[in-house]
Enzyme design. Structure first.
Site, PDB file in Angstrom:
ATOM      1  N   CYS A  74       5.593  -1.774  -0.465  1.00  0.00           N
ATOM      2  CA  CYS A  74       6.257  -0.601   0.128  1.00  0.00           C
ATOM      3  C   CYS A  74       5.346   0.106   1.122  1.00  0.00           C
ATOM      4  O   CYS A  74       5.818   0.714   2.084  1.00  0.00           O
ATOM      5  CB  CYS A  74       6.725   0.362  -0.960  1.00  0.00           C
ATOM      6  SG  CYS A  74       5.393   0.922  -2.058  1.00  0.00           S
TER       7      CYS A  74
ATOM      8  N   HIS B   7       4.885   5.082  -4.887  1.00  0.00           N
ATOM      9  CA  HIS B   7       5.806   4.370  -4.012  1.00  0.00           C
ATOM     10  C   HIS B   7       5.772   5.016  -2.628  1.00  0.00           C
ATOM     11  O   HIS B   7       5.421   6.197  -2.495  1.00  0.00           O
ATOM     12  CB  HIS B   7       7.213   4.463  -4.615  1.00  0.00           C
ATOM     13  CG  HIS B   7       8.252   3.669  -3.887  1.00  0.00           C
ATOM     14  ND1 HIS B   7       8.107   2.325  -3.592  1.00  0.00           N
ATOM     15  CD2 HIS B   7       9.470   4.043  -3.385  1.00  0.00           C
ATOM     16  CE1 HIS B   7       9.194   1.899  -2.956  1.00  0.00           C
ATOM     17  NE2 HIS B   7      10.022   2.914  -2.811  1.00  0.00           N
TER      18      HIS B   7
END
Length: 369
Positions: free
Chosen positions: A32, A310
């Site tokens: 990510c 994330h």
């Protein structure tokens, strides 16, 4: 992505930009950090245009060496040439190349998006410089062969060439001036240095403007930190400050949200609320007139610490905002951007914080550069 894609198209309806493509990226195990940065760069229009131009030029010339530059150019071309308006693309070739070039990003560990951005831009510069050197060397060899016979190894009479300014430099590079003023003789020593992004210290309940002012604030050097003045030929008290001498076309601001805490012996994430405006004016930090910038992308860190979490990104495209979370793409309201400023309290359930900001220069001066 079929349902999500059609949902996005339905949400935009008649406002879907002509010729534009909105594609999510597949995640290959904690990639990510890569996906979020790639989305921000894809919607950096001058960067995308240069990369696509590079791809077409090399395609006409035939085979080129595979490197991060060629893989990224191919990925961007792949997106723009899609028949569908929305969907998911797997940036596998690029990710594998990144893994091959840098062991830091290998495996499934959580990585830092800012470190990846720096690595990526420097890799692009290195590739462009190598290609330019090949072309230049080839031309010099053939010219010297015709005019002088066998080369004696001298290039341009032994004159050192200036560093190559690539299109990556023209888009992202700015110049800082580090000024030091001796408080005894008042001589000012100035030293220039280039940057691709500005890393700013942050404080609770502040703004990008105040962070920039702190970045350019005057610092006194005394006691054990005295400055050696060449004119006085001795250590002297001095005043030091950093100014933005030449602002870049694309201003990238990195908020230093991860701070090493000695008492904890580890890095801690600062969830401080730092307001980043849609329109930013650089003032009191450079020699020439104010420069105005417009926000077009934000890489957001989600989570409570530096070693896990994330990354997602929000980007502006044709006057509307999009939220990219790996494969998922959806529209968001402009007013929702303030939810990524950070938390007014130290402990909060909101862990989605702006981490890397991308601003494009919108002043008239940009057209002259």
């Amino acid at each position: 992505m079929g349902v999500a894609g059609s949902k996005l198209e339905k949400a935009l309806g008649d406002h879907f930009p002509e010729g534009e493509r909105y594609f999510g990226f597949e995640n290959f195990g904690n990639t990510c950090y890569c996906n979020s940065v790639l989305q921000a760069l894809y919607f950096c229009v001058p960067f995308r245009e240069q990369l696509l131009e590079y791809y077409l030029k090399n395609k006409k010339q035939g085979e080129v060496d595979e490197n991060i530059l060629s893989c990224l150019a191919e990925l961007f071309s792949q997106i723009t040439s899609q028949k569908k308006k929305t969907g998911v693309i797997a940036p596998k070739r690029l990710v594998q190349r990144v893994w091959k070039e840098n062991e830091v990003f290998r495996g499934c560990m959580h990585q830092d998006a800012h470190e990846f951005l720096n690595f990526l831009l420097n890799q692009l510069v290195d590739a462009l410089e190598k290609e330019s050197h090949k072309v230049t060397s080839g031309i010099q060899t053939s010219v010297e062969g015709v005019l002088n016979g066998p080369s004696n190894g001298q290039i341009n009479g032994g004159v050192k060439k200036e560093p190559l300014v690539t299109w990556v430099h023209k888009i992202f590079q700015g110049i800082l001036t580090n000024e030091t003023k001796c408080l005894r003789c008042e001589t000012v020593t100035a030293r220039d240095e280039t940057f691709f992004d500005l890393s700013l210290d942050i404080e609770q309940n502040s703004s990008i403007t105040s962070c920039l002012k702190n970045f350019s604030s005057t610092e006194t050097l005394n006691a054990n930190d005295k400055f050696f003045c060449d004119k006085c030929c001795s250590l002297q008290e001095a005043q030091k400050r950093m100014k933005i001498k030449k602002p870049p076309r694309i201003l990238v601001i990195h908020l230093k949200r991860f701070k090493f805490m000695e008492q904890l012996n580890r890095h801690k994430k600062l969830s401080y609320r730092v307001v980043f405006p849609l329109e930013l004016k650089l003032s009191n930090s450079m020699e020439d007139a104010d420069s105005e910038y417009s926000l077009f992308a934000v890489v957001v860190h989600v989570g409570s610490g530096p070693n896990h979490g994330h990354y997602v990104s929000i980007v502006k495209s044709h006057n509307h905002w999009l939220f990219f979370d790996d494969e998922s793409v959806e529209t968001i309201e402009e007013s929702a951007i303030q939810t990524f400023f950070g938390s007014a309290q130290e402990y909060s359930s909101n862990t989605d914080h702006g981490y890397i900001l991308f601003y494009e220069r919108i002043t008239a001066a940009d057209s002259k550069s």
